[in-house]
Design an enzyme around this catalytic site. Sequence first.
Site, PDB file in Angstrom:
ATOM      1  N   ILE A  12      -2.151   2.224 -10.957  1.00 26.85           N
ATOM      2  CA  ILE A  12      -1.359   2.559  -9.767  1.00 26.85           C
ATOM      3  C   ILE A  12      -0.743   3.953  -9.869  1.00 26.85           C
ATOM      4  O   ILE A  12      -0.504   4.603  -8.846  1.00 26.85           O
ATOM      5  CB  ILE A  12      -0.295   1.469  -9.495  1.00 26.85           C
ATOM      6  CG1 ILE A  12       0.163   1.516  -8.033  1.00 26.85           C
ATOM      7  CG2 ILE A  12       0.880   1.569 -10.464  1.00 26.85           C
ATOM      8  CD1 ILE A  12       0.923   0.289  -7.582  1.00 26.85           C
ATOM      9  N   ASP A  35       5.759  -1.064 -14.947  1.00 35.81           N
ATOM     10  CA  ASP A  35       7.037  -0.340 -14.925  1.00 35.81           C
ATOM     11  C   ASP A  35       7.006   0.806 -15.943  1.00 35.81           C
ATOM     12  O   ASP A  35       7.318   1.969 -15.613  1.00 35.81           O
ATOM     13  CB  ASP A  35       8.146  -1.349 -15.269  1.00 35.81           C
ATOM     14  CG  ASP A  35       9.532  -0.875 -14.901  1.00 35.81           C
ATOM     15  OD1 ASP A  35       9.657   0.236 -14.371  1.00 35.81           O
ATOM     16  OD2 ASP A  35      10.499  -1.636 -15.153  1.00 35.81           O
ATOM     17  N   THR A 119       3.185 -11.046 -11.775  1.00 33.44           N
ATOM     18  CA  THR A 119       2.085 -11.810 -12.397  1.00 33.44           C
ATOM     19  C   THR A 119       1.853 -11.472 -13.875  1.00 33.44           C
ATOM     20  O   THR A 119       0.984 -12.057 -14.512  1.00 33.44           O
ATOM     21  CB  THR A 119       0.750 -11.594 -11.655  1.00 33.44           C
ATOM     22  OG1 THR A 119       0.347 -10.226 -11.823  1.00 33.44           O
ATOM     23  CG2 THR A 119       0.868 -11.920 -10.183  1.00 33.44           C
TER      24      THR A 119
HETATM   25  P1  ADP Z   1       6.079  -8.325 -13.888  1.00 34.86           P
HETATM   26  O1  ADP Z   1       7.206  -8.176 -14.883  1.00 34.86           O
HETATM   27  O2  ADP Z   1       6.552  -8.206 -12.449  1.00 34.86           O
HETATM   28  O3  ADP Z   1       5.273  -9.569 -14.123  1.00 34.86           O
HETATM   29  P2  ADP Z   1       4.081  -6.605 -15.202  1.00 34.86           P
HETATM   30  O4  ADP Z   1       4.114  -5.114 -15.257  1.00 34.86           O
HETATM   31  O5  ADP Z   1       4.266  -7.354 -16.480  1.00 34.86           O
HETATM   32  O6  ADP Z   1       5.166  -7.028 -14.079  1.00 34.86           O
HETATM   33  O7  ADP Z   1       2.711  -7.066 -14.551  1.00 34.86           O
HETATM   34  C1  ADP Z   1       2.408  -6.972 -13.178  1.00 34.86           C
HETATM   35  C2  ADP Z   1       0.952  -6.580 -12.995  1.00 34.86           C
HETATM   36  O8  ADP Z   1       0.818  -5.166 -13.167  1.00 34.86           O
HETATM   37  C3  ADP Z   1      -0.028  -7.207 -13.977  1.00 34.86           C
HETATM   38  O9  ADP Z   1      -1.188  -7.622 -13.253  1.00 34.86           O
HETATM   39  C4  ADP Z   1      -0.385  -6.050 -14.903  1.00 34.86           C
HETATM   40  O10 ADP Z   1      -1.694  -6.179 -15.441  1.00 34.86           O
HETATM   41  C5  ADP Z   1      -0.354  -4.912 -13.916  1.00 34.86           C
HETATM   42  N1  ADP Z   1      -0.298  -3.531 -14.455  1.00 34.86           N
HETATM   43  C6  ADP Z   1       0.078  -3.089 -15.666  1.00 34.86           C
HETATM   44  N2  ADP Z   1      -0.047  -1.747 -15.749  1.00 34.86           N
HETATM   45  C7  ADP Z   1      -0.512  -1.323 -14.530  1.00 34.86           C
HETATM   46  C8  ADP Z   1      -0.876  -0.062 -13.955  1.00 34.86           C
HETATM   47  N3  ADP Z   1      -0.759   1.066 -14.643  1.00 34.86           N
HETATM   48  N4  ADP Z   1      -1.324  -0.037 -12.676  1.00 34.86           N
HETATM   49  C9  ADP Z   1      -1.442  -1.179 -11.952  1.00 34.86           C
HETATM   50  N5  ADP Z   1      -1.114  -2.387 -12.429  1.00 34.86           N
HETATM   51  C10 ADP Z   1      -0.665  -2.471 -13.693  1.00 34.86           C
END
Ligand code: ADP
Length: 169
Positions: A12, A35, A119
């Site tokens: 993202i 994040d 997720t």
């Molecule tokens: P939460 O704490 O809301 O569950 P996470 O960051 O642990 O958030 O995970 C939310 C989603 O973001 C997961 O599907 C993870 O694989 C995905 N994710 C992690 N890094 C990235 C990235 N750089 N771009 C897009 N999605 C990502």
Amino acid sequence: MAKQIQIIQGDITKQHVDAIVNAANSALSGGGGVDGAIHRAAGPELLKASRKLGPCSAGEARITEGYRLPANYVIHAVGPVWRGGEQGEDALLASCYRASLSFANDYDIQSIAFPAISTGAYGYPLNKATQIAIQTVKEWLETNDLPHVVHFVCFDNKTYRAYQRELEK
Ligand code: ADP
């Protein structure tokens, strides 16, 4: 311009859209997962700005600039932690998508990218979260002018397939 939803597999932080959404924690203090990736890519100014806007409850969102990101804005949305499904998780998840989308009008956000909020570390069942994400965004696009384009950015193939299946329904 026709409003559209696109499912993308990728990172993202690389998205050239007006705003990307962060799956933030309530303190808006950075963390792991998406994040951490967003804060690393945006630079330290993002943390300085986001911290000032916390705390932010689950279901709500805040907006900052995008700093070193290609996106102009970061919308920090706090999804619910999955606690078995009886703690209002579905309503909170839908609410954080709507709260993010509701910045579009004031900030002229034509295109926005969402990760799969809750997720990862927050443990939400993927298919249920995907259904809520797509349904909530579809309803929003039917009744609001902005944004015109919504990208769901899926980091892994399992998430990408879940979103594709849900969109085809
Ligand atoms: P939460 O704490 O809301 O569950 P996470 O960051 O642990 O958030 O995970 C939310 C989603 O973001 C997961 O599907 C993870 O694989 C995905 N994710 C992690 N890094 C990235 C990235 N750089 N771009 C897009 N999605 C990502």
